[in-house]
Design an enzyme around this catalytic site. Structure first.
Site, PDB file in Angstrom:
ATOM      1  N   LEU A  69      10.694  21.105   7.215  1.00 35.42           N
ATOM      2  CA  LEU A  69      10.951  22.250   6.356  1.00 35.42           C
ATOM      3  C   LEU A  69       9.740  22.629   5.518  1.00 35.42           C
ATOM      4  O   LEU A  69       9.482  23.813   5.296  1.00 35.42           O
ATOM      5  CB  LEU A  69      12.132  21.949   5.428  1.00 35.42           C
ATOM      6  N   LYS A 116      -2.272  13.226   8.870  1.00 33.95           N
ATOM      7  CA  LYS A 116      -1.155  14.092   9.244  1.00 33.95           C
ATOM      8  C   LYS A 116      -1.254  15.440   8.537  1.00 33.95           C
ATOM      9  O   LYS A 116      -0.918  16.479   9.104  1.00 33.95           O
ATOM     10  CB  LYS A 116       0.173  13.407   8.915  1.00 33.95           C
ATOM     11  N   ASP A 133       1.663  10.951  -3.179  1.00 38.60           N
ATOM     12  CA  ASP A 133       2.654   9.935  -2.825  1.00 38.60           C
ATOM     13  C   ASP A 133       3.745   9.969  -3.882  1.00 38.60           C
ATOM     14  O   ASP A 133       3.545   9.553  -5.029  1.00 38.60           O
ATOM     15  CB  ASP A 133       1.996   8.552  -2.782  1.00 38.60           C
ATOM     16  N   ASN A 190       9.324  19.999  -2.039  1.00 38.78           N
ATOM     17  CA  ASN A 190      10.164  19.742  -0.875  1.00 38.78           C
ATOM     18  C   ASN A 190      10.245  18.262  -0.512  1.00 38.78           C
ATOM     19  O   ASN A 190      11.188  17.843   0.149  1.00 38.78           O
ATOM     20  CB  ASN A 190       9.627  20.543   0.317  1.00 38.78           C
ATOM     21  N   TYR A 232      22.162   9.089  -1.975  1.00 38.19           N
ATOM     22  CA  TYR A 232      21.415  10.323  -1.700  1.00 38.19           C
ATOM     23  C   TYR A 232      22.059  11.511  -2.423  1.00 38.19           C
ATOM     24  O   TYR A 232      21.368  12.304  -3.077  1.00 38.19           O
ATOM     25  CB  TYR A 232      21.375  10.598  -0.196  1.00 38.19           C
ATOM     26  N   LYS A 255      20.528  13.934  -5.771  1.00 41.90           N
ATOM     27  CA  LYS A 255      20.485  15.401  -5.857  1.00 41.90           C
ATOM     28  C   LYS A 255      21.351  15.912  -7.016  1.00 41.90           C
ATOM     29  O   LYS A 255      21.015  16.917  -7.649  1.00 41.90           O
ATOM     30  CB  LYS A 255      20.951  16.003  -4.531  1.00 41.90           C
TER      31      LYS A 255
END
Length: 343
Positions: free
Chosen positions: A50, A75, A98, A125, A213, A217
């Protein structure tokens, strides 16, 4: 549309009602052909999935300067080279970040202050989901809480004065969008009355992957509920954006066995493609205006926060979380930043 805090909480259960509504019944609106020429944007976790697609969509809108923030230089450079070939007119840089390291987050924010002459857009993100309990050695916090909540909020707070200094008077307020998830609406938050609250998420005895998780959020909902009282929308518009359930990303790369098979089958039926999902971020930072300040965005629209935020217990938990988070991050001078935002 009223802001999220002024909406009525959604009484529908996340599964199946909200999930079906977001994944099957809501269609992506067309993105206006906006021109981001001259603007500078940062996208974290942008070497794949994303983040990479959101970066690409910003470049399609003629963004002049893009910084992709990644853990791996190799990367990151590979992703940046693809973007440079597609958009040779843009300046695409790779900066290391990081999110499991407070030092790295601070260094990234300091580099932004020192090297950027302007900043218009930041999309936070970077995030993760872990199947097994693990702590970050340097902080002692459970890894999902560390990356998805604590380090993300630290970076958000550290970027606020950068926005105030480097975006005022150019294209309206700066835009800071934090990746969130509709699973926040499903968090049980059974430890809402724990004292202290943050430490309770580090208890391995209560660890459950999905709940942890979801809670990571939900904490962003509670934190933004308080933060918006300090941040003027004239300086920076801060919001949370849920990209939905998405296929074709590396987010669930730690899954294996039957869990991985089940996720793949569900994804094939219900998940959004990454182009559609990433457009929720772009919508949040370039289409939505001051009306989205302090809001939770889901399916390209302003939605209520998780229902617990509107309850007396939830509001008390939000205040405790706010105080504990600022205490946790005080090494970076965040209380001084918060106190200075309205001045």
């Amino acid at each position: 549309m009223p802001p999220s805090k002024e909406l009525l909480p959604n009484p529908a259960p996340y599964f199946p009602s909200i999930f079906i509504e977001t994944q099957f019944r809501t269609k992506q609106p067309p993105t206006p052909q906006l021109d981001l020429t001259g603007q500078v944007a940062i996208v974290t976790g942008a070497n794949t999935g994303l983040g990479l697609e959101a970066a690409r969509q910003l470049l399609v809108l003629r963004l002049t300067h893009l910084i992709i923030a990644v853990r791996s230089s190799a990367k990151g450079e590979a992703a940046a080279e693809k973007l440079r070939r597609e958009h040779p007119q843009a300046n695409v840089e790779v900066w290391l970040l990081d999110m499991s390291s407070y030092n790295s987050v601070q260094s990234f924010a300091q580099r932004s202050r020192e090297q950027l002459t302007r900043i218009d857009i930041v999309i936070l993100n970077a995030g993760l989901i872990k199947l097994d309990y693990n702590t970050v050695a340097s902080t002692g916090h459970e890894e999902m809480i560390q990356v998805n909540y604590l380090s993300t909020m630290l970076l958000a707070l550290l970027m606020l004065p950068v926005f105030k200094q480097k975006s005022a008077g150019r294209n309206g307020p700066g835009r800071l969008t934090i990746s969130n998830a509709s699973l926040a609406l499903a968090a049980k938050f059974a430890n809402k009355n724990a004292l202290p609250l943050l430490a309770s998420f580090d208890d391995p005895a209560r660890f459950d992957t999905t709940e942890q998780y979801s809670a990571s959020k939900l904490l962003a909902h509670l934190f933004l509920w308080e933060l918006v009282e300090y941040v003027p929308s004239t300086d920076v518009v801060v919001n949370l954006a849920d990209p939905g359930f998405v296929k074709g990303t590396d987010f669930g790369r730690d899954q294996s066995g039957m869990r991985a098979i089940a996720a793949k089958l569900l994804g094939a039926v219900a998940a959004r493609d990454h182009v559609t999902a990433a457009s929720t971020y772009v919508d949040a930072v370039v289409v939505k205006g001051k009306e989205s300040h302090g809001c939770f965005l889901m399916s390209w629209d302003i939605k209520p926060f998780a229902s617990v935020c509107y309850t007396a217990e939830g509001k008390q938990a939000a205040k405790r979380l706010w105080d504990e988070t600022l205490h946790e991050l005080e090494f970076a001078g965040v209380r001084g930043i918060v106190d200075s935002l309205g001045h």
